[in-house]
Motif scaffolding. Structure first.
Motif, PDB file in Angstrom:
ATOM      1  N   VAL A   1       0.901  -1.361   0.181  1.00  0.00           N
ATOM      2  CA  VAL A   1       0.045  -0.047  -0.141  1.00  0.00           C
ATOM      3  C   VAL A   1       0.847   1.222   0.117  1.00  0.00           C
ATOM      4  N   GLU A   2       0.177   2.361  -0.333  1.00  0.00           N
ATOM      5  CA  GLU A   2       0.927   3.713  -0.195  1.00  0.00           C
ATOM      6  C   GLU A   2       0.329   4.438   1.176  1.00  0.00           C
ATOM      7  N   GLY A   3       1.232   5.143   1.837  1.00  0.00           N
ATOM      8  CA  GLY A   3       1.127   6.116   2.936  1.00  0.00           C
ATOM      9  C   GLY A   3       0.046   6.882   2.675  1.00  0.00           C
ATOM     10  N   LEU A   4       0.379   7.707   1.651  1.00  0.00           N
ATOM     11  CA  LEU A   4      -0.609   8.903   1.031  1.00  0.00           C
ATOM     12  C   LEU A   4      -0.606   8.384  -0.246  1.00  0.00           C
ATOM     13  N   TYR A   5      -1.993   8.170  -0.985  1.00  0.00           N
ATOM     14  CA  TYR A   5      -1.898   8.082  -2.388  1.00  0.00           C
ATOM     15  C   TYR A   5      -1.564   8.995  -3.215  1.00  0.00           C
ATOM     16  N   ILE A   6      -0.782   9.076  -4.111  1.00  0.00           N
ATOM     17  CA  ILE A   6      -0.675   9.973  -5.173  1.00  0.00           C
ATOM     18  C   ILE A   6      -1.675  10.413  -5.915  1.00  0.00           C
ATOM     19  N   ASN A   7      -2.457   9.127  -6.331  1.00  0.00           N
ATOM     20  CA  ASN A   7      -3.517   9.235  -7.426  1.00  0.00           C
ATOM     21  C   ASN A   7      -4.753   9.747  -6.817  1.00  0.00           C
ATOM     22  N   THR A   8      -4.935   9.720  -5.341  1.00  0.00           N
ATOM     23  CA  THR A   8      -6.354   9.793  -4.751  1.00  0.00           C
ATOM     24  C   THR A   8      -6.245  10.741  -3.524  1.00  0.00           C
TER      25      THR A   8
END
Length: 472
Positions: free
Chosen positions: A243-250
């Motif tokens: 997973v991403e910590g903070l999602y760049i796309n959303t």
């Protein structure tokens, strides 16, 4: 000695006479087949037909080469560049016009920081521009080791490893651990660098709906039942949640505490990509683990780039020593790419110094992110996507035209409208044919600590005005 050899020969003859007939026939066939393979040609020569000179010329004249790339319209957006002059800091000069920068990921304003520039300049004079070699081949400088040590200390992990290219960091780390036959559970909103790492790993990929823990648990439960049917295979199959910590796309945050519970319940490993949350979330900027108060030892591998908050180049992974050391022989971007230029490593070290000396900058960034999040609410025709503390938010169309190209063109006119009024925004760009789950078109609004109240008001009023004029 001779009598011993004679006795062995006698035993062989006796064994030959005592062997069953079918055994002798099979061995005879095998011997004949081996002899045939040894003396036969590896390929057969076919009769060739020699073309006359006239036939050759006719074929050459008829041949039409295929284009190397498909034809592209001259007005394609990718062929239209906005040219930047000077550093993309708080103010950015685009096409000769100075604008307020709401487009660059310079969250902490360190890109044009005088201390950082002086350290980079001193390193440039000492080491030169580049390294001209990978880390294992005279590409390891003392500043690389110092930066790795400082990153490990900052993140409170045993060890860190740095890469010379941010994109390659997670794309190299994934296939270093997960191989063919292993299983990776991935959020559908994962960024493109993660997707390339998954592709390189050749593992079995299972996507779960974005931030949907019920869907993830369903996949994990199904896998657990499969493992019970074949426990021998399950013992040698590695399983990961990525997973991403903070999602760049959303601009969403991952529910890390729930993921950690599932890690121990289903015996999987967690890889956390923190390029957007490192230097952003947490009291000291350590990312999503500090934000949620999760023990960093519960995360098997953390990866982040140094191209956003740290305002340098490259990326790093951190975790336990035995996990990180594995990448020094298996991380493709580490082993085969020239190492990070020393001046950029020195710049990153100085950026860490500033982050440690003044942790209030993270509070300032969160407050500004919250303020801009609130200010962008309720713009007619546009919807805001992301969490209130994300420093890179998305503005999407409330109602799509039904055509992605038309939506992109409409959002581009809003960006151009703001650019004419000296506010620099940017469209979120994707490789549309390569993305596994293509995000909706959006304008990205980036927050930095250098933006003033006046800057924010100007940008928000400009976006509202553009939406009112263009989204009728």
């Amino acid at each position: 000695m001779a009598s011993g050899q004679q006795w062995v020969l006698v035993e062989m003859v006796q064994a030959f006479y005592e062997a069953p007939a079918y055994h002798l026939i099979l061995e005879g066939i095998l011997i004949l087949w081996i002899i045939r393979l040894l003396f036969s040609k590896t390929y057969k020569l076919h009769d060739t037909y020699k073309l006359t000179e006239k036939e050759k010329e006719d074929l050459i004249e008829e041949w039409q080469p295929e284009p190397l790339v498909p034809p592209v319209s001259k007005d394609h957006p990718s062929l239209s560049y906005d040219v930047v002059t000077g550093p993309p800091s708080h103010k950015i000069t685009i096409n000769g016009k100075e604008c307020i920068n709401f487009a660059s990921f310079n969250f902490l304003g360190l890109l044009d920081n005088e201390r950082v520039k002086q350290k980079a300049l001193a390193s440039l004079k000492k080491y030169g521009v580049g390294t001209c070699g990978p880390r294992g081949f005279y590409g390891t400088f003392d500043v690389h080791l110092e930066l790795e040590s400082r990153l490990a200390k900052f993140m409170k992990t045993e060890e860190a490893i740095i890469y010379s290219y941010g994109f390659a960091t997670i794309a190299s780390a994934i296939p270093a651990y997960s191989k063919r036959g292993d299983i990776i559970f991935v959020d559908e909103a994962a960024c493109f660098s993660i997707q390339k790492g998954l592709q390189a790993s050749r593992s079995f990929i299972k996507y779960f709906k974005h931030n949907n823990m019920e869907d993830l648990e369903r996949l994990l439960s199904e896998q657990e039942l499969e493992d019970q049917k074949n426990p021998r295979k399950a013992r040698v199959t590695r399983k990961f949640i990525l997973v991403e910590g903070l999602y760049i796309n959303t601009a969403d945050i991952c529910p890390l505490p729930e993921l950690v519970k599932m890690k121990y319940k289903y015996k999987v490993r967690i890889f956390l990509e923190e390029s957007m949350s490192f230097g952003v979330l947490g009291e000291h900027g350590r990312g999503v683990t500090e934000h949620f108060g999760v023990n960093i030892d519960d995360i098997d591998l953390i990866s982040a780039n140094m191209e956003n908050a740290v305002a340098s180049i490259g990326g790093f992974c951190c975790g336990r020593s035995f996990v990180i050391d594995h990448q020094r022989l298996s991380g493709q971007g580490y082993c085969f790419s020239a190492s990070l230029p020393p001046m950029l490593a020195a710049a990153a070290i100085e950026a860490l110094n500033i982050m440690e000396e003044d942790p209030d900058i993270f509070t300032i960034l969160r407050d500004k992110s919250q303020h801009i999040y609130n200010a962008l609410q309720g713009i007619p025709g546009l919807k805001l996507v992301g969490v209130q503390f994300a420093p890179a938010l998305h503005l999407q169309l409330e109602r799509s035209s039904g055509s992605r190209d038309s939506d992109m063109q409409l959002l581009r006119t809003i960006v151009d409208y703001c650019l004419e009024r000296r506010v620099a925004l940017t469209l979120a760009r994707y490789l549309e044919k390569e993305e596994r789950f293509l995000p909706s078109p959006s304008i990205r609004v980036v927050v930095t600590i250098q933006q003033t109240e006046e800057d924010v008001q100007k940008a928000v009023s400009c976006i509202r005005e553009a939406a009112a004029v263009l989204l009728k």
